[in-house]
Design an enzyme around this catalytic site. Structure first.
Site, mmCIF file in Angstrom:
data_model
loop_
_atom_site.group_PDB
_atom_site.id
_atom_site.type_symbol
_atom_site.label_atom_id
_atom_site.label_comp_id
_atom_site.label_asym_id
_atom_site.label_seq_id
_atom_site.Cartn_x
_atom_site.Cartn_y
_atom_site.Cartn_z
ATOM 1 N N ARG A 1 46.231 46.695 63.872
ATOM 2 C CA ARG A 1 46.078 48.158 63.863
ATOM 3 C C ARG A 1 47.393 48.821 63.481
ATOM 4 N NH1 ARG A 1 41.151 49.644 67.652
ATOM 5 N NH2 ARG A 1 39.901 49.587 65.784
ATOM 6 N N GLN B 1 44.709 51.039 57.893
ATOM 7 C CA GLN B 1 43.654 51.979 58.288
ATOM 8 C C GLN B 1 42.498 52.078 57.295
ATOM 9 O OE1 GLN B 1 45.281 55.752 59.483
ATOM 10 N NE2 GLN B 1 45.958 54.938 61.438
ATOM 11 N N SER C 1 36.673 50.423 62.730
ATOM 12 C CA SER C 1 36.700 51.876 62.929
ATOM 13 C C SER C 1 35.593 52.566 62.148
ATOM 14 C CB SER C 1 38.049 52.459 62.493
ATOM 15 O OG SER C 1 39.039 52.054 63.391
ATOM 16 N N TYR D 1 44.679 48.466 71.742
ATOM 17 C CA TYR D 1 43.487 48.060 72.484
ATOM 18 C C TYR D 1 43.803 47.973 73.975
ATOM 19 C CZ TYR D 1 41.288 46.377 68.159
ATOM 20 O OH TYR D 1 40.727 46.275 66.917
HETATM 21 P P1 NAD Z 1 37.542 49.331 71.571
HETATM 22 O O1 NAD Z 1 36.224 49.397 70.872
HETATM 23 O O2 NAD Z 1 38.165 47.996 71.763
HETATM 24 O O3 NAD Z 1 37.378 49.999 73.023
HETATM 25 C C1 NAD Z 1 36.833 51.287 73.187
HETATM 26 C C2 NAD Z 1 37.563 52.004 74.294
HETATM 27 O O4 NAD Z 1 37.197 51.436 75.552
HETATM 28 C C3 NAD Z 1 39.083 51.952 74.227
HETATM 29 O O5 NAD Z 1 39.585 53.269 74.135
HETATM 30 C C4 NAD Z 1 39.476 51.279 75.536
HETATM 31 O O6 NAD Z 1 40.684 51.796 76.069
HETATM 32 C C5 NAD Z 1 38.290 51.643 76.410
HETATM 33 N N1 NAD Z 1 38.146 50.860 77.650
HETATM 34 C C6 NAD Z 1 38.380 49.542 77.871
HETATM 35 N N2 NAD Z 1 38.147 49.244 79.177
HETATM 36 C C7 NAD Z 1 37.734 50.400 79.787
HETATM 37 C C8 NAD Z 1 37.345 50.749 81.118
HETATM 38 N N3 NAD Z 1 37.323 49.864 82.108
HETATM 39 N N4 NAD Z 1 37.008 52.047 81.337
HETATM 40 C C9 NAD Z 1 37.023 52.987 80.374
HETATM 41 N N5 NAD Z 1 37.388 52.720 79.107
HETATM 42 C C10 NAD Z 1 37.743 51.437 78.812
HETATM 43 O O7 NAD Z 1 38.613 50.272 70.903
HETATM 44 P P2 NAD Z 1 38.626 50.969 69.477
HETATM 45 O O8 NAD Z 1 37.651 52.060 69.447
HETATM 46 O O9 NAD Z 1 38.445 49.922 68.451
HETATM 47 O O10 NAD Z 1 40.095 51.583 69.346
HETATM 48 C C11 NAD Z 1 41.095 51.590 70.326
HETATM 49 C C12 NAD Z 1 42.287 52.428 69.848
HETATM 50 O O11 NAD Z 1 42.882 51.946 68.667
HETATM 51 C C13 NAD Z 1 41.945 53.881 69.588
HETATM 52 O O12 NAD Z 1 42.880 54.682 70.263
HETATM 53 C C14 NAD Z 1 42.119 54.059 68.125
HETATM 54 O O13 NAD Z 1 42.543 55.372 67.779
HETATM 55 C C15 NAD Z 1 43.166 53.048 67.801
HETATM 56 N N6 NAD Z 1 43.063 52.647 66.401
HETATM 57 C C16 NAD Z 1 44.196 52.545 65.645
HETATM 58 C C17 NAD Z 1 44.108 52.164 64.301
HETATM 59 C C18 NAD Z 1 45.320 52.038 63.424
HETATM 60 O O14 NAD Z 1 46.351 52.564 63.770
HETATM 61 N N7 NAD Z 1 45.223 51.347 62.295
HETATM 62 C C19 NAD Z 1 42.879 51.867 63.744
HETATM 63 C C20 NAD Z 1 41.749 51.986 64.545
HETATM 64 C C21 NAD Z 1 41.862 52.369 65.879
#
Ligand code: NAD
Length: 379
Positions: free
Chosen positions: A124, A129, A135, A231
């Site tokens: 990430r 991106q 995503s 994550y």
């Molecule tokens: P994911 O699908 O792995 O998880 C979804 C969400 O579940 C996460 O926000 C995680 O913190 C939350 N979670 C885990 N355990 C939990 C619990 N017990 N209770 C409540 N929530 C819980 O995550 P995702 O959607 O793939 O993305 C995570 C992060 O990465 C986001 O902030 C996103 O903005 C970031 N991201 C960055 C890039 C990049 O910079 N290239 C690309 C994509 C996403």
């Protein structure tokens, strides 16, 4: 000239396609030959003729010479081990290959001498991106989850002032504020709901509030789950118990819960127990996007809607496949963005020192590079 093959997807319920006419045109301009199995784009609304006009060569499904000549297999989900064995040694497979603890995939890649990039493992970093398929697909899932909930709910979402009196807005609780969760927040807000959000990463509080939702602060505990690479890490049982306690009252008043909490490569955290469901009102709806990873909610079943004492539990594991045209368009652009830098002077060259490629290159010419992920129990 690299030959890219896009086969018909064979996984049950898969409606997406890995190349769109738009990306075929761009790959062709980059000096590739794109070969497409007839009908590959049909479930997502892309017809053979559009591919042909974009420069693709069409072959019949399973055409063995197309498989043996291909340098790159563009796919959404991994074909069977038997299908992979038709590729020539050294060919590259790119897709959402479900690498976690996937010993069968590892064996298939080893035996056939293949290279493979699993998009789930893309690091990430900002450079990645535009190639981030998790995503692009999670965005769709978050959007569609709210539409499903609003269609199943026995109430309006928005607040309405009518001649027959005032209708209070629906109350939506969103668990997990990653990509899917934030899109669910935005969609539920657009429909006029009051939205509450729980996540264990405090960093998301600001994002949640900027979308007009209220953030439920995670339980105050010593052993808070850590974060790495954007994550969440796995939470302890004690933490999850405290979190359930905290969410129980919120859910008792909710009309809708959207569950998106996940920890990569692990079972999804169980956030809604049977006792909590008992407290929800009949007519309420729970949409569980984590159902394929074990579910955030008790009693949800993949691809099914279960009526539990009047509470509708929707096991929503395949939402991107219900929006296949846009899901494929974005996925196809993700693959183009990933491969474009590797295509120079009519050659495909993988720089395995590049952080972006190193993260997701699970196998190179049959040598497993990410045994830490593919081996059961290793992650
Ligand atoms: P994911 O699908 O792995 O998880 C979804 C969400 O579940 C996460 O926000 C995680 O913190 C939350 N979670 C885990 N355990 C939990 C619990 N017990 N209770 C409540 N929530 C819980 O995550 P995702 O959607 O793939 O993305 C995570 C992060 O990465 C986001 O902030 C996103 O903005 C970031 N991201 C960055 C890039 C990049 O910079 N290239 C690309 C994509 C996403």
């Amino acid at each position: 000239m690299p030959i890219l093959l896009n086969p018909v997807e064979t996984a049950a319920g898969e409606t997406r396609v890995a190349a769109s006419p738009e990306t075929v045109k761009k790959f062709t301009a980059l000096g590739c030959r794109v070969v497409l199995e007839r009908g590959a784009g049909q479930p997502s609304g892309y017809l053979d003729q559009a591919y042909a006009e974009a420069g693709a060569e069409l072959v019949t499904r399973g055409d063995s010479s197309a498989w043996t000549q291909a340098d790159v297999l563009l796919c959404v989900q991994s074909p069977s081990t038997q299908a992979l064995s038709q590729l020539r040694r050294g060919a590259l497979v790119v897709g959402l290959l479900a690498p976690y603890a996937n010993a069968e995939l590892a064996a298939g890649l080893q035996q056939a001498g293949l290279s493979a990039m699993a998009l789930e493992l893309l690091p990430r970093i900002s450079r990645a991106q535009s190639a981030d398929a998790l995503s692009s697909q999670a965005n769709i899932a978050g959007y569609k989850s709210v539409l499903l909930a609003s269609a199943a709910l026995d109430r309006y979402f928005p607040m309405l002032m009518t001649a027959a009196g005032t209708v209070q807005p629906a109350r939506v609780v969103i668990l997990g504020a990653g990509v899917a969760g934030l899109q669910a927040v935005a969609t539920a807000r657009r429909l006029g709901a009051v939205v509450y959000v729980s996540d264990i990463r405090p960093a998301v509080k600001e994002q949640v509030e900027s979308l007009g939702a209220r953030f439920i602060d995670p339980p105050e505990m010593e052993d808070k789950p850590a974060e790495s690479g954007g994550y969440a890490k796995q939470a302890s049982d004690a933490f999850l118990a405290a979190q359930r306690q905290q969410l129980s009252d919120q859910l008792a008043e909710a009309d809708v819960a959207i569950c998106t909490a996940q920890v990569p490569g692990r079972r999804a955290p169980r956030l809604i127990s049977e006792d909590m469901l008992d407290r929800m009102r009949p007519g309420a709806v729970v949409v569980d996007l984590a159902v394929a990873q074990g579910g955030n909610c008790a009693d949800t079943v993949a691809s099914k809607t279960v009526d539990r004492n009047g509470v509708k539990l929707i096991g929503a594991n395949d939402l991107p496949c219900t929006v296949p045209n846009h899901a494929s368009a974005m996925y196809a652009r993700n693959l183009l963005a990933l491969l474009q830098p590797t295509l120079k002077d009519g050659q495909l060259t993988l720089d395995s020192e590049d952080e972006l490629i190193a993260g997701c290159l699970i196998s190179q010419d049959g040598t497993i590079r990410r045994g830490d992920v593919l081996t059961p129990g290793a992650n």
